[in-house]
Motif scaffolding. Structure first.
Motif, PDB file in Angstrom:
ATOM      1  N   TYR A  21       0.828  -1.205   0.000  1.00 39.67           N
ATOM      2  CA  TYR A  21       0.000   0.000   0.000  1.00 39.67           C
ATOM      3  C   TYR A  21       0.856   1.246   0.000  1.00 39.67           C
ATOM      4  O   TYR A  21       2.030   1.222   0.353  1.00 39.67           O
ATOM      5  N   GLU A  22       0.280   2.329  -0.464  1.00 36.90           N
ATOM      6  CA  GLU A  22       0.906   3.638  -0.379  1.00 36.90           C
ATOM      7  C   GLU A  22      -0.186   4.660  -0.104  1.00 36.90           C
ATOM      8  O   GLU A  22      -1.348   4.433  -0.436  1.00 36.90           O
ATOM      9  N   ILE A  23       0.192   5.736   0.522  1.00 37.68           N
ATOM     10  CA  ILE A  23      -0.768   6.784   0.859  1.00 37.68           C
ATOM     11  C   ILE A  23      -0.473   7.990  -0.022  1.00 37.68           C
ATOM     12  O   ILE A  23       0.665   8.461  -0.082  1.00 37.68           O
ATOM     13  N   MET A  24      -1.479   8.465  -0.722  1.00 36.77           N
ATOM     14  CA  MET A  24      -1.334   9.602  -1.632  1.00 36.77           C
ATOM     15  C   MET A  24      -2.249  10.730  -1.178  1.00 36.77           C
ATOM     16  O   MET A  24      -3.398  10.486  -0.818  1.00 36.77           O
ATOM     17  N   PRO A  25      -1.751  11.977  -1.228  1.00 37.39           N
ATOM     18  CA  PRO A  25      -2.628  13.104  -0.882  1.00 37.39           C
ATOM     19  C   PRO A  25      -3.637  13.340  -2.002  1.00 37.39           C
ATOM     20  O   PRO A  25      -3.332  13.167  -3.171  1.00 37.39           O
ATOM     21  N   LYS A  26      -4.833  13.703  -1.643  1.00 39.53           N
ATOM     22  CA  LYS A  26      -5.854  14.046  -2.630  1.00 39.53           C
ATOM     23  C   LYS A  26      -5.580  15.465  -3.121  1.00 39.53           C
ATOM     24  O   LYS A  26      -5.089  16.291  -2.368  1.00 39.53           O
ATOM     25  N   PRO A  27      -5.910  15.779  -4.359  1.00 43.00           N
ATOM     26  CA  PRO A  27      -5.752  17.150  -4.834  1.00 43.00           C
ATOM     27  C   PRO A  27      -6.518  18.112  -3.922  1.00 43.00           C
ATOM     28  O   PRO A  27      -7.631  17.834  -3.508  1.00 43.00           O
ATOM     29  N   GLY A  28      -5.903  19.208  -3.613  1.00 38.19           N
ATOM     30  CA  GLY A  28      -6.527  20.171  -2.711  1.00 38.19           C
ATOM     31  C   GLY A  28      -6.118  19.952  -1.274  1.00 38.19           C
ATOM     32  O   GLY A  28      -6.364  20.789  -0.423  1.00 38.19           O
ATOM     33  N   GLY A  29      -5.489  18.804  -0.987  1.00 38.51           N
ATOM     34  CA  GLY A  29      -4.966  18.533   0.340  1.00 38.51           C
ATOM     35  C   GLY A  29      -5.997  18.311   1.424  1.00 38.51           C
ATOM     36  O   GLY A  29      -5.687  18.384   2.596  1.00 38.51           O
ATOM     37  N   SER A  30      -7.248  18.027   1.059  1.00 35.95           N
ATOM     38  CA  SER A  30      -8.269  17.874   2.081  1.00 35.95           C
ATOM     39  C   SER A  30      -8.111  16.571   2.869  1.00 35.95           C
ATOM     40  O   SER A  30      -8.386  16.537   4.055  1.00 35.95           O
ATOM     41  N   TYR A  31      -7.674  15.495   2.210  1.00 35.97           N
ATOM     42  CA  TYR A  31      -7.444  14.231   2.897  1.00 35.97           C
ATOM     43  C   TYR A  31      -6.589  13.332   2.016  1.00 35.97           C
ATOM     44  O   TYR A  31      -6.222  13.704   0.911  1.00 35.97           O
ATOM     45  N   GLU A  32      -6.257  12.146   2.505  1.00 38.43           N
ATOM     46  CA  GLU A  32      -5.409  11.211   1.780  1.00 38.43           C
ATOM     47  C   GLU A  32      -6.211   9.988   1.367  1.00 38.43           C
ATOM     48  O   GLU A  32      -7.247   9.697   1.950  1.00 38.43           O
ATOM     49  N   VAL A  33      -5.704   9.275   0.352  1.00 31.65           N
ATOM     50  CA  VAL A  33      -6.328   8.038  -0.090  1.00 31.65           C
ATOM     51  C   VAL A  33      -5.252   6.947  -0.074  1.00 31.65           C
ATOM     52  O   VAL A  33      -4.089   7.212  -0.357  1.00 31.65           O
ATOM     53  N   ARG A  34      -5.631   5.729   0.317  1.00 33.04           N
ATOM     54  CA  ARG A  34      -4.698   4.613   0.301  1.00 33.04           C
ATOM     55  C   ARG A  34      -4.882   3.832  -0.991  1.00 33.04           C
ATOM     56  O   ARG A  34      -6.011   3.491  -1.366  1.00 33.04           O
ATOM     57  N   LEU A  35      -3.764   3.545  -1.659  1.00 32.00           N
ATOM     58  CA  LEU A  35      -3.761   2.756  -2.886  1.00 32.00           C
ATOM     59  C   LEU A  35      -3.148   1.400  -2.563  1.00 32.00           C
ATOM     60  O   LEU A  35      -2.109   1.318  -1.913  1.00 32.00           O
ATOM     61  N   PHE A  36      -3.790   0.333  -3.020  1.00 36.33           N
ATOM     62  CA  PHE A  36      -3.350  -1.024  -2.729  1.00 36.33           C
ATOM     63  C   PHE A  36      -2.941  -1.740  -4.002  1.00 36.33           C
ATOM     64  O   PHE A  36      -3.492  -1.480  -5.076  1.00 36.33           O
ATOM     65  N   THR A  37      -1.999  -2.698  -3.863  1.00 34.04           N
ATOM     66  CA  THR A  37      -1.607  -3.594  -4.943  1.00 34.04           C
ATOM     67  C   THR A  37      -1.516  -4.988  -4.345  1.00 34.04           C
ATOM     68  O   THR A  37      -0.781  -5.214  -3.381  1.00 34.04           O
ATOM     69  N   CYS A  38      -2.260  -5.925  -4.898  1.00 36.85           N
ATOM     70  CA  CYS A  38      -2.267  -7.304  -4.400  1.00 36.85           C
ATOM     71  C   CYS A  38      -0.883  -7.931  -4.557  1.00 36.85           C
ATOM     72  O   CYS A  38      -0.264  -7.812  -5.620  1.00 36.85           O
ATOM     73  N   VAL A  39      -0.391  -8.599  -3.512  1.00 40.17           N
ATOM     74  CA  VAL A  39       0.925  -9.232  -3.570  1.00 40.17           C
ATOM     75  C   VAL A  39       0.929 -10.468  -4.465  1.00 40.17           C
ATOM     76  O   VAL A  39       1.967 -10.861  -4.966  1.00 40.17           O
ATOM     77  N   GLU A  40      -0.228 -11.073  -4.691  1.00 38.69           N
ATOM     78  CA  GLU A  40      -0.309 -12.293  -5.503  1.00 38.69           C
ATOM     79  C   GLU A  40      -0.527 -12.007  -6.988  1.00 38.69           C
ATOM     80  O   GLU A  40       0.226 -12.453  -7.819  1.00 38.69           O
ATOM     81  N   CYS A  41      -1.563 -11.235  -7.321  1.00 35.95           N
ATOM     82  CA  CYS A  41      -1.932 -11.057  -8.727  1.00 35.95           C
ATOM     83  C   CYS A  41      -1.640  -9.654  -9.276  1.00 35.95           C
ATOM     84  O   CYS A  41      -1.744  -9.433 -10.482  1.00 35.95           O
ATOM     85  N   GLY A  42      -1.280  -8.709  -8.430  1.00 37.38           N
ATOM     86  CA  GLY A  42      -0.937  -7.363  -8.899  1.00 37.38           C
ATOM     87  C   GLY A  42      -2.123  -6.458  -9.156  1.00 37.38           C
ATOM     88  O   GLY A  42      -1.949  -5.346  -9.642  1.00 37.38           O
ATOM     89  N   THR A  43      -3.334  -6.913  -8.827  1.00 40.59           N
ATOM     90  CA  THR A  43      -4.519  -6.048  -8.992  1.00 40.59           C
ATOM     91  C   THR A  43      -4.348  -4.801  -8.135  1.00 40.59           C
ATOM     92  O   THR A  43      -3.885  -4.866  -7.013  1.00 40.59           O
ATOM     93  N   LYS A  44      -4.734  -3.654  -8.700  1.00 41.37           N
ATOM     94  CA  LYS A  44      -4.629  -2.391  -7.986  1.00 41.37           C
ATOM     95  C   LYS A  44      -6.025  -1.861  -7.684  1.00 41.37           C
ATOM     96  O   LYS A  44      -6.939  -2.001  -8.481  1.00 41.37           O
ATOM     97  N   TRP A  45      -6.185  -1.263  -6.474  1.00 44.73           N
ATOM     98  CA  TRP A  45      -7.433  -0.633  -6.108  1.00 44.73           C
ATOM     99  C   TRP A  45      -7.169   0.416  -5.058  1.00 44.73           C
ATOM    100  O   TRP A  45      -6.085   0.513  -4.516  1.00 44.73           O
ATOM    101  N   ARG A  46      -8.154   1.255  -4.810  1.00 48.03           N
ATOM    102  CA  ARG A  46      -8.005   2.256  -3.769  1.00 48.03           C
ATOM    103  C   ARG A  46      -9.035   2.028  -2.682  1.00 48.03           C
ATOM    104  O   ARG A  46     -10.064   1.381  -2.900  1.00 48.03           O
ATOM    105  N   GLU A  47      -8.731   2.568  -1.516  1.00 52.79           N
ATOM    106  CA  GLU A  47      -9.647   2.443  -0.382  1.00 52.79           C
ATOM    107  C   GLU A  47     -10.919   3.213  -0.698  1.00 52.79           C
ATOM    108  O   GLU A  47     -10.874   4.349  -1.151  1.00 52.79           O
ATOM    109  N   SER A  48     -12.031   2.586  -0.444  1.00 49.53           N
ATOM    110  CA  SER A  48     -13.302   3.271  -0.739  1.00 49.53           C
ATOM    111  C   SER A  48     -13.988   3.724   0.523  1.00 49.53           C
ATOM    112  O   SER A  48     -13.664   3.370   1.597  1.00 49.53           O
TER     113      SER A  48
END
Length: 105
Positions: free
Chosen positions: A78-105
Motif C-alpha cells: 500500500y501507499e498513501i497519496m494526498p488528494k488534490p486540494g490537500g483535504s485528505y489522503e487516499v490509500r492505494l493497494f496492490t495485491c501481492v499475488e496477482c498485482g490487482t490495484k485498487w483504492r480504499e473506498s
C-alpha cells in the motif's frame, strides 16, 4: 566555503578578507583554516545512494482482501497519496499475488 557569523550567508573572498554580500560583514582570512577545507577535487564520489523499494518488501504489506474474483489473497502493498486540494489522503493497494490495484473506498 566560509559562512557569515552574522547572517549565515556564504562569504566570498576579497584579497585577504572574507566578505558577506548579504550583510557586508567582513572577517580576515586564515590560511591554515583554508588549507584544512576540502575542495571539490578532494571529495570522493560514492555514486548515487541505494534506494529501498518499500513497495516490494513483505514487511510493508497490510492485511487487505484482493477484490479480484479469481484471487483469494489477503495481503497487499500500500501507499498513501494526498488528494488534490490537500483535504485528505487516499490509500492505494496492490495485491501481492496477482498485482490487482485498487483504492480504499
Amino acid at each position: 566555503m566560509h559562512f557569515c557569523d552574522e547572517c549565515g550567508s556564504m562569504m566570498h573572498t576579497a584579497g585577504d578578507t572574507w566578505v558577506c554580500r548579504s550583510c557586508d560583514h567582513e572577517e580576515p582570512r586564515d590560511s591554515q583554516a583554508e588549507a584544512a577545507m576540502t575542495t571539490q577535487d578532494g571529495q570522493q564520489d560514492d555514486g548515487a545512494p541505494e534506494v529501498a523499494d518499500a513497495t516490494r518488501d513483505d514487511s510493508e504489506t497490510i492485511q487487505e482482501s484482493c477484490p479480484a474474483s479469481d484471487c483469494d489473497s489477503d495481503r497487499a502493498y500500500y501507499e498513501i497519496m494526498p488528494k488534490p486540494g490537500g483535504s485528505y489522503e487516499v490509500r492505494l493497494f496492490t495485491c501481492v499475488e496477482c498485482g490487482t490495484k485498487w483504492r480504499e473506498s
